[in-house]
Design a protein around this motif. Structure first.
Motif, PDB file in Angstrom:
ATOM      1  N   LEU A   1       7.387  -8.824  -3.277  1.00 52.50           N
ATOM      2  CA  LEU A   1       6.272  -8.893  -2.334  1.00 52.50           C
ATOM      3  C   LEU A   1       5.910 -10.334  -1.994  1.00 52.50           C
ATOM      4  O   LEU A   1       5.531 -10.637  -0.857  1.00 52.50           O
ATOM      5  CB  LEU A   1       5.048  -8.180  -2.919  1.00 52.50           C
ATOM      6  N   GLN A   2       6.032 -11.222  -2.971  1.00 49.65           N
ATOM      7  CA  GLN A   2       5.739 -12.637  -2.729  1.00 49.65           C
ATOM      8  C   GLN A   2       6.690 -13.207  -1.683  1.00 49.65           C
ATOM      9  O   GLN A   2       6.270 -13.916  -0.763  1.00 49.65           O
ATOM     10  CB  GLN A   2       5.858 -13.422  -4.033  1.00 49.65           C
ATOM     11  N   ARG A   3       7.979 -12.891  -1.806  1.00 50.22           N
ATOM     12  CA  ARG A   3       8.962 -13.384  -0.847  1.00 50.22           C
ATOM     13  C   ARG A   3       8.712 -12.800   0.539  1.00 50.22           C
ATOM     14  O   ARG A   3       8.828 -13.496   1.547  1.00 50.22           O
ATOM     15  CB  ARG A   3      10.380 -13.047  -1.318  1.00 50.22           C
ATOM     16  N   VAL A   4       8.383 -11.525   0.577  1.00 50.52           N
ATOM     17  CA  VAL A   4       8.103 -10.874   1.859  1.00 50.52           C
ATOM     18  C   VAL A   4       6.893 -11.511   2.527  1.00 50.52           C
ATOM     19  O   VAL A   4       6.917 -11.820   3.723  1.00 50.52           O
ATOM     20  CB  VAL A   4       7.865  -9.361   1.653  1.00 50.52           C
ATOM     21  N   ALA A   5       5.824 -11.706   1.750  1.00 53.66           N
ATOM     22  CA  ALA A   5       4.602 -12.290   2.297  1.00 53.66           C
ATOM     23  C   ALA A   5       4.848 -13.699   2.814  1.00 53.66           C
ATOM     24  O   ALA A   5       4.383 -14.068   3.908  1.00 53.66           O
ATOM     25  CB  ALA A   5       3.506 -12.300   1.236  1.00 53.66           C
TER      26      ALA A   5
ATOM     27  N   LEU B   1       3.410  -4.254  13.895  1.00 47.36           N
ATOM     28  CA  LEU B   1       2.598  -5.441  14.166  1.00 47.36           C
ATOM     29  C   LEU B   1       1.709  -5.807  12.981  1.00 47.36           C
ATOM     30  O   LEU B   1       0.911  -6.744  13.066  1.00 47.36           O
ATOM     31  CB  LEU B   1       1.739  -5.226  15.415  1.00 47.36           C
ATOM     32  N   LEU B   2       1.859  -5.058  11.872  1.00 46.58           N
ATOM     33  CA  LEU B   2       1.083  -5.343  10.667  1.00 46.58           C
ATOM     34  C   LEU B   2       2.008  -5.571   9.470  1.00 46.58           C
ATOM     35  O   LEU B   2       1.945  -4.845   8.466  1.00 46.58           O
ATOM     36  CB  LEU B   2       0.122  -4.196  10.357  1.00 46.58           C
ATOM     37  N   PRO B   3       2.887  -6.553   9.546  1.00 43.65           N
ATOM     38  CA  PRO B   3       3.757  -6.822   8.397  1.00 43.65           C
ATOM     39  C   PRO B   3       2.950  -7.376   7.231  1.00 43.65           C
ATOM     40  O   PRO B   3       1.879  -7.955   7.413  1.00 43.65           O
ATOM     41  CB  PRO B   3       4.735  -7.870   8.943  1.00 43.65           C
ATOM     42  N   ILE B   4       3.474  -7.201   6.046  1.00 41.52           N
ATOM     43  CA  ILE B   4       2.802  -7.708   4.850  1.00 41.52           C
ATOM     44  C   ILE B   4       2.863  -9.230   4.827  1.00 41.52           C
ATOM     45  O   ILE B   4       3.936  -9.826   4.959  1.00 41.52           O
ATOM     46  CB  ILE B   4       3.459  -7.134   3.586  1.00 41.52           C
ATOM     47  N   ASN B   5       1.712  -9.866   4.666  1.00 44.86           N
ATOM     48  CA  ASN B   5       1.657 -11.317   4.533  1.00 44.86           C
ATOM     49  C   ASN B   5       0.623 -11.693   3.480  1.00 44.86           C
ATOM     50  O   ASN B   5       0.019 -10.824   2.854  1.00 44.86           O
ATOM     51  CB  ASN B   5       1.367 -11.986   5.883  1.00 44.86           C
ATOM     52  N   SER B   6       0.401 -12.984   3.303  1.00 47.62           N
ATOM     53  CA  SER B   6      -0.490 -13.446   2.240  1.00 47.62           C
ATOM     54  C   SER B   6      -1.948 -13.085   2.484  1.00 47.62           C
ATOM     55  O   SER B   6      -2.761 -13.122   1.550  1.00 47.62           O
ATOM     56  CB  SER B   6      -0.367 -14.969   2.081  1.00 47.62           C
TER      57      SER B   6
ATOM     58  N   ASP C   1      22.602  -7.181   5.661  1.00 47.56           N
ATOM     59  CA  ASP C   1      21.619  -6.667   6.611  1.00 47.56           C
ATOM     60  C   ASP C   1      21.642  -5.147   6.689  1.00 47.56           C
ATOM     61  O   ASP C   1      20.669  -4.529   7.117  1.00 47.56           O
ATOM     62  CB  ASP C   1      21.896  -7.244   8.011  1.00 47.56           C
ATOM     63  N   SER C   2      22.766  -4.557   6.273  1.00 49.58           N
ATOM     64  CA  SER C   2      22.867  -3.097   6.346  1.00 49.58           C
ATOM     65  C   SER C   2      22.145  -2.410   5.199  1.00 49.58           C
ATOM     66  O   SER C   2      21.936  -1.215   5.220  1.00 49.58           O
ATOM     67  CB  SER C   2      24.339  -2.672   6.326  1.00 49.58           C
ATOM     68  N   ASN C   3      21.763  -3.202   4.174  1.00 47.09           N
ATOM     69  CA  ASN C   3      21.065  -2.628   3.038  1.00 47.09           C
ATOM     70  C   ASN C   3      19.563  -2.699   3.238  1.00 47.09           C
ATOM     71  O   ASN C   3      19.058  -3.601   3.883  1.00 47.09           O
ATOM     72  CB  ASN C   3      21.438  -3.380   1.746  1.00 47.09           C
ATOM     73  N   PRO C   4      18.827  -1.759   2.682  1.00 50.62           N
ATOM     74  CA  PRO C   4      17.373  -1.735   2.835  1.00 50.62           C
ATOM     75  C   PRO C   4      16.702  -2.935   2.195  1.00 50.62           C
ATOM     76  O   PRO C   4      17.073  -3.367   1.123  1.00 50.62           O
ATOM     77  CB  PRO C   4      16.966  -0.446   2.129  1.00 50.62           C
ATOM     78  N   SER C   5      15.739  -3.482   2.869  1.00 48.05           N
ATOM     79  CA  SER C   5      14.893  -4.554   2.332  1.00 48.05           C
ATOM     80  C   SER C   5      13.634  -4.577   3.154  1.00 48.05           C
ATOM     81  O   SER C   5      13.579  -4.030   4.245  1.00 48.05           O
ATOM     82  CB  SER C   5      15.603  -5.901   2.390  1.00 48.05           C
ATOM     83  N   LEU C   6      12.606  -5.234   2.646  1.00 49.53           N
ATOM     84  CA  LEU C   6      11.337  -5.256   3.363  1.00 49.53           C
ATOM     85  C   LEU C   6      11.169  -6.523   4.193  1.00 49.53           C
ATOM     86  O   LEU C   6      10.126  -6.740   4.777  1.00 49.53           O
ATOM     87  CB  LEU C   6      10.179  -5.135   2.367  1.00 49.53           C
ATOM     88  N   ILE C   7      12.180  -7.362   4.261  1.00 50.62           N
ATOM     89  CA  ILE C   7      12.041  -8.626   4.953  1.00 50.62           C
ATOM     90  C   ILE C   7      11.526  -8.410   6.372  1.00 50.62           C
ATOM     91  O   ILE C   7      12.089  -7.654   7.153  1.00 50.62           O
ATOM     92  CB  ILE C   7      13.375  -9.396   4.983  1.00 50.62           C
ATOM     93  N   MET C   8      10.449  -9.087   6.711  1.00 47.73           N
ATOM     94  CA  MET C   8       9.773  -9.012   7.996  1.00 47.73           C
ATOM     95  C   MET C   8       9.181  -7.633   8.267  1.00 47.73           C
ATOM     96  O   MET C   8       8.738  -7.355   9.362  1.00 47.73           O
ATOM     97  CB  MET C   8      10.723  -9.386   9.152  1.00 47.73           C
ATOM     98  N   GLY C   9       9.198  -6.775   7.271  1.00 44.40           N
ATOM     99  CA  GLY C   9       8.593  -5.463   7.448  1.00 44.40           C
ATOM    100  C   GLY C   9       9.352  -4.577   8.408  1.00 44.40           C
ATOM    101  O   GLY C   9       8.833  -3.593   8.911  1.00 44.40           O
ATOM    102  N   LYS C  10      10.624  -4.893   8.679  1.00 45.09           N
ATOM    103  CA  LYS C  10      11.373  -4.128   9.672  1.00 45.09           C
ATOM    104  C   LYS C  10      12.333  -3.141   9.028  1.00 45.09           C
ATOM    105  O   LYS C  10      12.864  -2.278   9.703  1.00 45.09           O
ATOM    106  CB  LYS C  10      12.157  -5.090  10.570  1.00 45.09           C
ATOM    107  N   SER C  11      12.602  -3.308   7.742  1.00 42.92           N
ATOM    108  CA  SER C  11      13.539  -2.415   7.075  1.00 42.92           C
ATOM    109  C   SER C  11      12.891  -1.823   5.840  1.00 42.92           C
ATOM    110  O   SER C  11      11.826  -2.221   5.425  1.00 42.92           O
ATOM    111  CB  SER C  11      14.813  -3.171   6.678  1.00 42.92           C
TER     112      SER C  11
END
Length: 218
Positions: free
Chosen positions: A21-25, A86-91, A176-186
């Motif tokens: 979550l820290q990296r995503v934020a 439009l509401l991605p996770i951030n700090s 990129d084909s694997n799931p991740s939360l980066i930018m809240g798009k995946s």
């Protein structure tokens, strides 16, 4: 030595969860300067001084919910960001999103759970705000609360990647084909490291809840 004792007292899951979550934020903090992002009831005027990991540890200590709730809460966070691009996770919003998702998860998953007023106290907010956050989160999810065993285990299988990423000798590449939360798009997929005592009896849970409630009131 202190770090080892800390990891022994707090499920490793919390460490992995907070790290991801820290990296995503942080990524979305940078992205918010480049792309429009909506401000919501989950946003604070300033970034909280408490770290994500410390906040998660506080929730874990006082909420006394089952470890599974943190996996389900993370599933909810993923669904929320998917439905609210439009509401991605951030700090500025991660702390309120966390306390809300865990509270809703506990209500859905556990036989016994605390009320909104208690969770508000854990999260450092007032009861009125906690109630608004719950309603907004539920509508943001489209009330999609059910998590199938397959979904649960799929999410669990991927936090192991986060565990490997936290180990310097290993180089794990997530394509990129694997799931991740980066930018809240995946999708953000996680693996939980539970304690052996997850199946605590109802009586033990009730005793623990009373003790935690007394500690929080001090």
């Amino acid at each position: 030595m202190a770090e080892i004792e800390k990891l022994n007292s707090v499920p490793t899951m919390i460490t992995f969860l907070s790290s991801l979550l820290q990296r995503v934020a942080e990524s979305n903090d940078i992205q918010r300067k480049l792309e429009p992002q909506k401000v919501s009831v989950f946003h604070g005027l300033t970034q909280p001084t408490i770290s994500i990991q410390t906040y998660l540890e506080r929730i874990f200590k006082y909420a006394n919910c089952s470890p599974s709730c943190f996996v389900v809460a993370y599933v909810y966070l993923d669904r929320f960001t998917q439905r609210q691009p439009l509401l991605p996770i951030n700090s500025y919003n991660v702390h309120r999103l966390l306390i809300t998702s865990v509270m809703i998860s506990a209500k859905f998953m556990d036989d016994m759970y605390y009320n909104n007023a208690y969770y508000a106290k854990i999260g450092g907010i007032n009861i009125t705000e906690m109630n608004f956050l719950e309603v907004d989160f539920l509508f943001g999810l489209g009330f999609h609360l059910n998590v199938t065993p397959n979904t649960f285990h799929t999410y669990c299988s991927y936090l192991q990647r986060e565990m490997l990423l936290l180990q310097p000798p290993l180089n794990v590449v997530i394509s990129d084909s694997n799931p991740s939360l980066i930018m809240g798009k995946s999708s953000m997929i996680i693996h939980s490291c539970f304690n052996d005592d997850e199946s605590t009896s109802h009586q033990q849970q009730q005793q623990q809840q009373q003790q935690q409630q007394q500690q929080l009131a001090v």
